[in-house]
Write a protein that holds these residues in place. Structure first.
Motif, mmCIF file in Angstrom:
data_model
loop_
_atom_site.group_PDB
_atom_site.id
_atom_site.type_symbol
_atom_site.label_atom_id
_atom_site.label_comp_id
_atom_site.label_asym_id
_atom_site.label_seq_id
_atom_site.Cartn_x
_atom_site.Cartn_y
_atom_site.Cartn_z
ATOM 1 N N UNK A 233 0.820 -1.229 0.000
ATOM 2 C CA UNK A 233 0.000 0.000 0.000
ATOM 3 C C UNK A 233 0.854 1.280 0.000
ATOM 4 N N UNK A 234 2.199 1.115 0.069
ATOM 5 C CA UNK A 234 3.093 2.280 0.188
ATOM 6 C C UNK A 234 2.863 3.285 -0.940
ATOM 7 N N UNK A 235 2.843 2.817 -2.192
ATOM 8 C CA UNK A 235 2.724 3.765 -3.301
ATOM 9 C C UNK A 235 1.388 4.508 -3.260
ATOM 10 N N UNK A 236 0.296 3.807 -2.936
ATOM 11 C CA UNK A 236 -1.018 4.467 -2.905
ATOM 12 C C UNK A 236 -1.069 5.563 -1.837
ATOM 13 N N UNK A 237 -0.393 5.342 -0.721
ATOM 14 C CA UNK A 237 -0.316 6.380 0.326
ATOM 15 C C UNK A 237 0.472 7.589 -0.206
ATOM 16 N N UNK A 238 1.607 7.318 -0.869
ATOM 17 C CA UNK A 238 2.416 8.412 -1.441
ATOM 18 C C UNK A 238 1.617 9.164 -2.508
ATOM 19 N N UNK A 239 0.853 8.423 -3.311
ATOM 20 C CA UNK A 239 0.053 9.067 -4.357
ATOM 21 C C UNK A 239 -0.989 9.999 -3.733
ATOM 22 N N UNK A 240 -1.637 9.572 -2.648
ATOM 23 C CA UNK A 240 -2.638 10.422 -2.007
ATOM 24 C C UNK A 240 -1.997 11.705 -1.466
ATOM 25 N N UNK A 241 -0.832 11.583 -0.843
ATOM 26 C CA UNK A 241 -0.154 12.768 -0.293
ATOM 27 C C UNK A 241 0.277 13.712 -1.419
ATOM 28 N N UNK A 242 0.775 13.147 -2.524
ATOM 29 C CA UNK A 242 1.223 13.979 -3.656
ATOM 30 C C UNK A 242 0.043 14.679 -4.335
ATOM 31 N N UNK A 243 -1.142 14.076 -4.250
ATOM 32 C CA UNK A 243 -2.323 14.658 -4.903
ATOM 33 C C UNK A 243 -2.973 15.761 -4.072
ATOM 34 N N UNK A 244 -2.496 15.944 -2.832
ATOM 35 C CA UNK A 244 -3.047 17.006 -1.970
ATOM 36 C C UNK A 244 -2.615 18.374 -2.493
ATOM 37 N N UNK A 260 11.725 6.863 -10.883
ATOM 38 C CA UNK A 260 10.623 5.903 -10.967
ATOM 39 C C UNK A 260 9.369 6.430 -10.261
ATOM 40 N N UNK A 261 9.536 7.011 -9.056
ATOM 41 C CA UNK A 261 8.380 7.507 -8.310
ATOM 42 C C UNK A 261 7.748 8.691 -9.046
ATOM 43 N N UNK A 262 8.576 9.605 -9.565
ATOM 44 C CA UNK A 262 8.030 10.763 -10.305
ATOM 45 C C UNK A 262 7.278 10.289 -11.551
ATOM 46 N N UNK A 263 7.830 9.289 -12.238
ATOM 47 C CA UNK A 263 7.185 8.770 -13.457
ATOM 48 C C UNK A 263 5.837 8.122 -13.126
ATOM 49 N N UNK A 264 5.799 7.325 -12.028
ATOM 50 C CA UNK A 264 4.551 6.650 -11.642
ATOM 51 C C UNK A 264 3.486 7.658 -11.204
ATOM 52 N N UNK A 265 3.904 8.711 -10.488
ATOM 53 C CA UNK A 265 2.940 9.744 -10.072
ATOM 54 C C UNK A 265 2.398 10.493 -11.289
ATOM 55 N N UNK A 271 1.025 16.210 -11.030
ATOM 56 C CA UNK A 271 2.056 17.020 -11.690
ATOM 57 C C UNK A 271 3.358 16.898 -10.902
ATOM 58 N N UNK A 272 4.164 15.875 -11.251
ATOM 59 C CA UNK A 272 5.395 15.603 -10.503
ATOM 60 C C UNK A 272 6.611 15.728 -11.413
ATOM 61 N N UNK A 273 7.709 16.243 -10.842
ATOM 62 C CA UNK A 273 8.998 16.282 -11.547
ATOM 63 C C UNK A 273 10.044 15.644 -10.644
ATOM 64 N N UNK A 274 11.167 15.229 -11.254
ATOM 65 C CA UNK A 274 12.231 14.626 -10.456
ATOM 66 C C UNK A 274 13.477 15.513 -10.472
ATOM 67 N N UNK A 393 -5.782 8.863 -11.773
ATOM 68 C CA UNK A 393 -6.347 7.769 -12.576
ATOM 69 C C UNK A 393 -5.268 6.704 -12.730
ATOM 70 N N UNK A 394 -5.668 5.550 -13.194
ATOM 71 C CA UNK A 394 -4.685 4.505 -13.459
ATOM 72 C C UNK A 394 -3.897 4.883 -14.719
ATOM 73 N N UNK A 395 -2.666 4.358 -14.881
ATOM 74 C CA UNK A 395 -1.843 4.741 -16.041
ATOM 75 C C UNK A 395 -2.559 4.466 -17.353
ATOM 76 N N UNK A 396 -2.422 5.407 -18.306
ATOM 77 C CA UNK A 396 -3.086 5.238 -19.621
ATOM 78 C C UNK A 396 -2.264 4.301 -20.510
ATOM 79 N N UNK A 397 -0.948 4.232 -20.219
ATOM 80 C CA UNK A 397 -0.052 3.332 -20.959
ATOM 81 C C UNK A 397 0.407 2.235 -19.994
ATOM 82 N N UNK A 398 0.629 1.018 -20.493
ATOM 83 C CA UNK A 398 1.158 -0.018 -19.591
ATOM 84 C C UNK A 398 2.546 0.374 -19.084
ATOM 85 N N UNK A 399 2.819 0.107 -17.798
ATOM 86 C CA UNK A 399 4.122 0.506 -17.216
ATOM 87 C C UNK A 399 5.149 -0.593 -17.408
#
Length: 399
Positions: A233-244, A260-265, A271-274, A393-399
């Motif tokens: 569940x780690x990534x989903x928690x990070x995604x929620x915090x980044x979406x705030x 990798x984390x910036x790309x997944x977000x 709107x994430x940059x690395x 949303x879920x990724x539009x392209x396969x990761x």
């Protein structure tokens, strides 16, 4: 109008007038402590955390003292030198200098690696009053005969502890040896490790030591929280915090982790940059500008890349990977609660990291609030990072 505070400390009226439109009218504790000595020409050792206002604590006396004794510019022989550990910090010091430089009629140049040297060589050949530099490129230019430090009157070493962490102290020593012994020297560092202490003893003459008031230093105005999450569940928690709403900086241990984390977000609508060492200088500058202007709301970076990111109004710092040592925790956390603002610092830990994180907090002198079994729908996430989330949303392209 509080400008007389700066005036009472001895700052020339033309310089206080240049800072007033930027809302800089009250000296911060480190400025109030150091300015009387630095303006008088004393060597100064300033201990201030990131966000304490130390950039103007050295730029104001540097410019004021150059103003006192005007001299003609000489090709390749700058009058003052500011050493910074990273390209980002060097660029940000140059930006802070601009209003003072304009008011004083001075000229500056910034030199660092990762970009072509010709514009830097040309700037030095034209003569500069203030040279802002990273150690590696400056030594290269000195070796090629493009920079001569024989006329330096004032030297500043900023973030000396970061220089030590990055292995730059031997280079700093060689640079200082090339400056006149009689010049004024100022060194700023959040901590005084043995390497930095040696530098102080060797190159500063009878320095006056000043610390920013710990009660007003940034870590004191932060709330520290630890969220325990499962690996799944780690990534989903990070995604929620980044979406705030608001600016968020997330830290990873590795360059690959940041990318990798910036790309997944980003793939999920955040709107994430690395920011990490594998990026070209142009990409680093572009990503920093996007984060600074607000077009990117989340920056994912490594420890080294984050040294000296000075972006105000960062509401949230998230240690997506807990750092290895407590100093890194304090430096990372200093990206929020800058210059008296408040901020929230969150460490995301998996069960196997529990002992390491406990040890880290103890060494850092932090007593965080612990939250167990956190998932992306846990109410604690909206308490720590309130506001409506960006639609993901879920990724539009396969990761």
């Amino acid at each position: 109008m509080t400008t007389p505070d700066f005036a009472r400390l001895g700052v020339p009226a033309s310089l206080t007038a240049a800072l007033a439109p930027l809302g800089i009218t009250d000296p911060t504790p480190i400025q109030a402590a150091t300015l009387p000595d630095s303006l008088a020409g004393r060597d100064v050792l300033g201990r201030g955390r990131t966000g304490s206002g130390k950039t103007y604590a050295f730029l104001l006396p540097l410019v004021a003292r150059l103003l006192e004794t005007p001299r003609r510019r000489t090709a390749r022989r700058p009058r003052s030198l500011v050493l910074a550990p990273t390209r980002e910090l060097a660029s940000q010091i140059a930006d802070s200098l601009k209003p003072l430089e304009k008011a004083a009629g001075l000229r500056s140049a910034v030199v660092f690696g990762g970009v072509g040297q010709n514009p830097q060589v040309n700037a030095l050949a034209g003569g500069v009053d203030v040279l802002i530099a990273c150690p590696g490129r400056l030594l290269d230019l000195m070796g090629q005969g493009h920079a001569d430090l024989g006329a330096i009157e004032i030297t500043v070493i900023d973030e000396a502890d970061h220089m030590a962490d990055m292995g730059f102290l031997p280079m700093v020593r060689r640079i200082l040896e090339a400056t006149p012994r009689r010049g004024q020297r100022m060194l700023f560092s959040a901590t005084l490790d043995s390497g930095v202490n040696k530098l102080v003893k060797e190159f500063l003459h009878d320095p006056v030591t000043h610390s920013a008031d710990p009660a007003t230093s940034p870590v004191g105005t932060m709330e520290h929280h630890v969220l325990e999450v499962d690996k799944e569940t780690r990534f989903d928690v990070l995604r929620d915090l980044a979406a705030a709403p608001g600016r968020t900086i997330m830290f990873t241990r590795t360059k690959y982790g940041a990318k990798n984390l910036a790309r997944k977000l980003s793939a999920r609508g955040v709107d994430a940059v690395d920011l990490h060492g594998n990026l070209s200088q142009n990409a680093r500058t572009r990503n920093l500008e996007a984060f600074g202007s607000g077009t990117a709301t989340t920056m994912v970076c490594t420890d080294i890349a984050a040294r000296g990111i000075h972006v105000d109004e960062v509401a949230l710092v998230v240690h997506a990977d807990p750092p290895v040592e407590h100093k890194a925790y304090l430096h990372r956390s200093g990206r929020t609660a800058r210059a008296g603002e408040s901020g929230t610092v969150i460490t995301v830990q998996t069960p196997d990291q529990k002992r390491d994180v406990n040890d880290l907090m103890r060494k850092a002198g932090i007593t965080p609030t612990y939250h167990q079994q956190v998932v992306s729908t846990s109410p604690v996430l909206t308490e720590l990072a309130p506001g409506e989330r960006v639609a993901t949303h879920e990724p539009r392209q396969p990761e």
